[in-house]
Write an enzyme that holds these catalytic residues in place. Structure first.
Site, short mmCIF file in Angstrom:
data_model
loop_
_atom_site.label_atom_id
_atom_site.label_comp_id
_atom_site.label_asym_id
_atom_site.label_seq_id
_atom_site.Cartn_x
_atom_site.Cartn_y
_atom_site.Cartn_z
N ASP A 119 22.03 -62.95 31.89
CA ASP A 119 23.18 -62.24 31.31
C ASP A 119 24.39 -62.26 32.25
OD1 ASP A 119 24.42 -60.67 29.38
OD2 ASP A 119 22.76 -59.24 29.23
N ASP A 163 25.86 -59.56 20.42
CA ASP A 163 25.12 -58.29 20.42
C ASP A 163 25.20 -57.63 19.06
OD1 ASP A 163 24.15 -58.38 22.94
OD2 ASP A 163 25.59 -57.01 23.82
C1 DGJ Z 1 23.97 -57.60 26.89
C2 DGJ Z 1 23.09 -58.48 26.07
O1 DGJ Z 1 23.82 -59.20 25.15
C3 DGJ Z 1 22.02 -57.63 25.40
O2 DGJ Z 1 21.24 -58.41 24.55
C4 DGJ Z 1 21.20 -56.98 26.46
O3 DGJ Z 1 20.52 -57.95 27.19
C5 DGJ Z 1 22.08 -56.15 27.36
N1 DGJ Z 1 23.17 -56.91 27.88
C6 DGJ Z 1 21.29 -55.57 28.49
O4 DGJ Z 1 22.06 -54.90 29.38
#
Ligand code: DGJ
Length: 681
Positions: A441, A503
């Site tokens: 991430d 997300d």
């Molecule tokens: C952002 C990601 O897009 C989510 O899927 C998740 O992994 C969160 N970060 C976790 O902090």
């Protein structure tokens, strides 16, 4: 070796052609980029010899070259902006050497006045032209580079519109269409990573052809389309540099990211060409993509609330419904109870996992699933052991405030000690645990990029860490994520195997986001999950059938607490998982077509013209009394088709009928999907 110049450089792909005119002691001229011209082509005229001089114009005509300079009679935007302490600011090739091979050319431009050497690389594979530039400072002083295009392309005079993509977190790939006029069109991203806000690519519609280009780069970028004096346009794309970011010492070089460009009869052909090129860039473990395993991601089901016993139960429930890869998301490492602390402390939280992650990981693997783990290597929270011992490892600018975002700072990926620390910590996890997958991430933009701006060094540092880990653990796949789709590009794809697309898992939002994604990237790397209802990002509720139908064509997964489903929902989820497994080869290996039917119908088809899975989506209520029929232009007009699961009991029809008249459809309610398979008889 470089040879003396040929008169023409003609590069053919299967369906595209580039024609470049070479003449002595100058950069070659762009004559044509577009749909395929015949083999053995003799271009009609030599521009250098035939173009009349317009009134009140320089006697030395300066048409568009493959790398236009500045201060030498070219009045369009230069592809290079550089200087040595205010001098040597004008660039014009004084000598040119060309090395031409089948499908590729290296064009070496020497400017003996400004003492700059530049190599433009052009190569066509399939239908994608890849362009990049390297520049060497051959002068004595430091060369300050403000702009260095990865590539310059001509667009025809009948180019009308450009579609680019805007967005934000939870709303990636918002399509924006602008008219091309005599005003400069420009999109620029300065967020330090690819960004949710500005995908580094665009689609241009011209009469009879559609053009596309994208930059393989995960940092700042810019692209511009400019009308030029002969009525055509020039399209430049490249990394965007901050002031002082690129300062080349004598004999120092820089090589740009690659620009991928293509052309087709329509946007679907452009997408298919990009899919082939991106597929060729992915470095799969074992050299070949395995069927994409069904994911269970813990994020929206658990967030930071990791309870080992509950996660063991979740793994049991996941295995029963057919999950193949269990990804433990954020929340597993030392002290991480919310998003305010612990990034950088990459060891298991002993309160949540008293015996480390091994018991859970082994349990998952014992159930026949793969185990994946979330990390965010480039980041550190001020509240972390790492930051307490190395506050100087975070990027900052002296005298400026340290601006946190999601409570976190960015590590300086140029530092060997940072690289070593991150490699050791992640390698230890990969060595000690049966991990075959990392979700990588990057949850903030980069602001303070060091006292000397280090945006591009940051990108290269991230790539280097991924490459080093992959070299040490070649069987591990990586998912590129940046708060969802903030790092989706053809650069990081060379180090990764899946994107977390957004997300926002709301299926209505996703239908649009995924169409933008699929314009540039193939479906097998498009992370697509069935999330909870109501969707966490939007609050909207949708049926399992609709959520499943929208997630189906991507790299399919589930992001909810499977234990909490009622029996009917669990059975339906199982049905979607097995349907995905049944179709994933068709969905992920062939072509993709997307279109809009009458009255708001969206459709998407995957496969080959002789065996396609058709997905028809209705997002909004029907406005007509009777549903329109849906034309299916990708079919073979000479073939007859068997239809599986088609409405009205249709089980056989002619391709020509489906192309010209269309498939008759019953009314569809809003937020529903129909899935029909068409196979040639
Ligand atoms: C952002 C990601 O897009 C989510 O899927 C998740 O992994 C969160 N970060 C976790 O902090």
């Amino acid at each position: 070796m470089f040879q003396s110049q040929p008169e023409w450089i003609i590069l053919h792909g299967s369906d595209v052609t580039a024609v470049i005119e070479c003449s002595k002691n100058e950069a070659p001229l762009w004559r044509y980029w577009g749909m395929r011209l015949p083999d053995g082509l003799t271009p009609g005229s030599i521009l250098r010899e035939s173009r009349p001089e317009p009134s009140f114009s320089p006697h030395f005509d300066q048409p568009l070259t493959i790398f236009p300079g500045g201060g030498v009679g070219w009045f369009g935007a230069p592809a290079l902006l550089a200087h040595r302490a205010g001098a040597d600011w004008s660039f014009q090739a004084t000598r040119c050497e060309v090395e031409q091979n089948v499908g590729s050319a290296l064009i070496k431009l020497h400017d003996d006045v400004a003492k700059i050497e530049l190599v433009a690389s052009l190569s066509i594979k399939g239908n994608v032209l890849t362009l990049s530039t390297s520049l060497t400072n051959r002068g004595d002083g430091v060369l300050d580079v403000a702009w260095l295009a990865s590539g310059v392309l001509p667009l025809p005079a009948d180019a009308r519109t450009v579609r680019s993509y805007s967005g934000r977190h939870n709303s990636e790939f918002v399509a924006v269409t602008d008219s091309l006029t005599r005003s400069m069109w420009r999109r620029e991203n300065r967020r330090g990573l690819t960004s949710h806000d500005c995908f580094p690519g665009a689609i241009v519609e011209a009469d009879g052809a559609t053009f596309g280009a994208q930059l393989g780069w995960s940092g700042n970028h810019a692209q511009q389309i400019e009308w030029i004096d002969d009525g055509r346009y020039q399209w430049q794309m490249g990394e965007a540099f901050a002031p002082g970011e690129v300062r080349l010492a004598s004999n120092e070089s820089i090589s740009t990211a690659e620009m991928l460009a293509t052309c087709g009869a329509d946007a679907n052909e452009v997408a298919q060409n990009f899919h082939a090129a991106v597929r060729a860039r992915i470095d799969w473990p074992g050299g070949k993509m395995r069927p994409r395993p069904v994911h269970l991601n813990t994020w929206e089901g658990f967030y930071f609330d990791h309870d080992e016993a509950a996660l063991v139960d979740l793994a049991d429930a996941a295995a029963v419904v057919g999950i193949e890869r269990f990804v433990l998301d954020d929340g597993w490492f030392a002290g991480r109870d919310d998003d305010r602390s612990s990034l950088g402390d990459w060891w298991a939280d002993s309160r949540k996992y008293p015996n480390g992650l091994l018991p859970l990981a082994s349990h998952v693997v014992g159930l026949g699933m793969e185990f994946g783990l979330w990390v965010e290597p480039e980041m550190v929270n001020p509240d972390s052991a790492l930051y307490h011992s190395h506050p100087d490892w975070a990027l900052s600018v002296d005298g400026r405030p340290l601006l946190a975002s999601r409570n976190q700072l960015v590590l300086d990926m140029q530092r060997p000690d940072v690289q070593e620390y991150l490699f050791e910590k992640i390698a230890a996890l990969l060595r000690d645990l049966p991990i075959s997958y990392l979700k990588w991430d990057h949850n903030r933009d980069i602001i303070a990029a060091g006292n000397r701006p280090a945006y591009r060094a940051q990108v290269h540092g991230g790539y280097a860490l991924m490459a080093r880990l992959r070299a040490a653990f070649p069987d591990v796949e990586i998912e590129a994520c940046a708060g969802g789709g903030g790092r989706i590009d053809a650069g990081v794809v060379q180090h990764s195997h899946r994107f977390w697309t957004s997300d926002n898992i709301d299926a209505v939002s996703r239908a649009a986001i995924q169409r933008g994604f699929l314009q540039f990237m193939p479906p097998e790397i498009m992370g697509a999950h069935i999330g909870a209802s109501p969707a966490h990002a939007s609050g909207r509720s949708q049926s399992m059938a609709f959520r499943g139908g929208v997630a189906l064509p991507g790299h399919f997964g589930v992001e909810l607490d499977v234990r909490k489903l009622n029996d009917a929902d669990r059975a339906e989820l199982e049905w979607w998982i097995s349907t995905y497994k049944q179709h994933r080869d068709r969905l992920h290996h062939g072509q993709v077509w997307m279109g809009e039917g009458n009255d708001g119908l969206l459709w998407q088809a995957h496969g080959t013209p002789h065996d396609v899975l058709l997905l028809i989506y209705r997002l909004d209520p029907q406005t007509q009394r009777h549903a329109p029929s849906l034309k299916l232009p990708m079919l073979d007009a000479t073939a007859r088709y068997r239809l599986t699961d088609a409405p009205f009991g249709h089980d056989e029809t002619d391709g020509a009928w489906l192309i010209q008249h269309g498939l008759a459809l019953p009314p569809m309610k809003a937020e529903t999907v129909q899935i029909i398979r068409l196979t040639k008889i």
